[in-house]
Design a protein around this motif. Structure first.
Motif, short mmCIF file in Angstrom:
data_model
loop_
_atom_site.label_atom_id
_atom_site.label_comp_id
_atom_site.label_asym_id
_atom_site.label_seq_id
_atom_site.Cartn_x
_atom_site.Cartn_y
_atom_site.Cartn_z
N ARG A 149 21.16 -22.47 60.89
CA ARG A 149 19.89 -23.13 60.38
C ARG A 149 19.47 -24.84 60.68
NH1 ARG A 149 15.04 -20.74 60.74
NH2 ARG A 149 14.42 -21.85 58.88
N TYR A 150 20.77 -25.13 59.39
CA TYR A 150 21.50 -26.93 59.22
C TYR A 150 21.85 -27.84 60.93
CZ TYR A 150 20.37 -26.98 54.65
OH TYR A 150 19.54 -27.12 53.64
N LEU A 201 18.31 -27.97 62.17
CA LEU A 201 18.05 -29.48 61.22
C LEU A 201 18.30 -30.70 62.42
CD1 LEU A 201 15.94 -30.60 59.47
CD2 LEU A 201 18.57 -30.49 58.23
#
Ligand code: CMX
Length: 135
Positions: free
Chosen positions: A21-22, A25
């Motif tokens: 997820r990061y 991002l």
């Protein structure tokens, strides 16, 4: 005395999922993933500007991260500030009435030396101090 914000620590249940997820991002993979046995965690570090985001997953049910997630869920866990001299910083902060948690001076990520100040000393925020060696 505090040089800069070294990293923000985020407690996660599943490091692989959180890294994905990061990475989405930030548009890149973490610089490193490592186990910090003194803290019973596995961490992934993403450099962001002059600081980092640290994702933390517990490696044991009695890890501070496991207890934190059980009580408060995933999310912001601590703010870490770098100091040039850990002992000097702790001495000064103790004279200011801050509660230094047991284990101060133990080995953190990248063979740094770390210490923690209790959240009740700092309006509900757990603060980590880090002295980097050999940087
Ligand atoms: N941020 C803010 N508040 C926190 C917190 C955190 N990260 N962790 C716990 N608290 C709060 C709890 O919610 C609780 O509040 P209330 O009294 O209002 O309910 C209070 O602090 C006491 O918490 P607890 O669940 O009873 O937990 P403990 O007292 O057993 O431990 C703490 C809390 C901060 C002393 C412990 O987690 C600790 O020693 N932390 C330092 C080490 C650490 O977090 N290592 C993780 C890895 C770090 C790294 O490698 O970067």
């Amino acid at each position: 005395m505090l040089e800069r914000i070294d990293h923000l620590g985020i407690a996660v249940r599943d490091l692989e999922e959180a890294v994905a997820r990061y990475s989405a991002l930030l548009g890149r993979s973490p610089e490193r993933v490592e186990e910090v046995s003194s803290q019973k965690v596995r961490v992934a570090m993403f450099a962001v500007g002059g600081s980092s985001i640290e994702l933390l997953q517990a490696t044991s049910p009695d890890s501070p991260i496991a207890k934190f997630i059980e009580k408060r869920g995933e999310g912001m866990h601590h703010v870490c500030c770098s100091v040039p001299d850990l002992e000097a910083a702790l001495h000064l902060l103790a004279t200011e009435g801050m509660e230094v948690l047991p284990g101060a001076g133990c080995t953190g990520a990248e063979a740094s030396r770390i210490a923690f100040l209790h959240p009740k000393s700092l309006h509900g925020v757990l603060v980590e101090l880090v002295e980097h060696r050999g940087r």
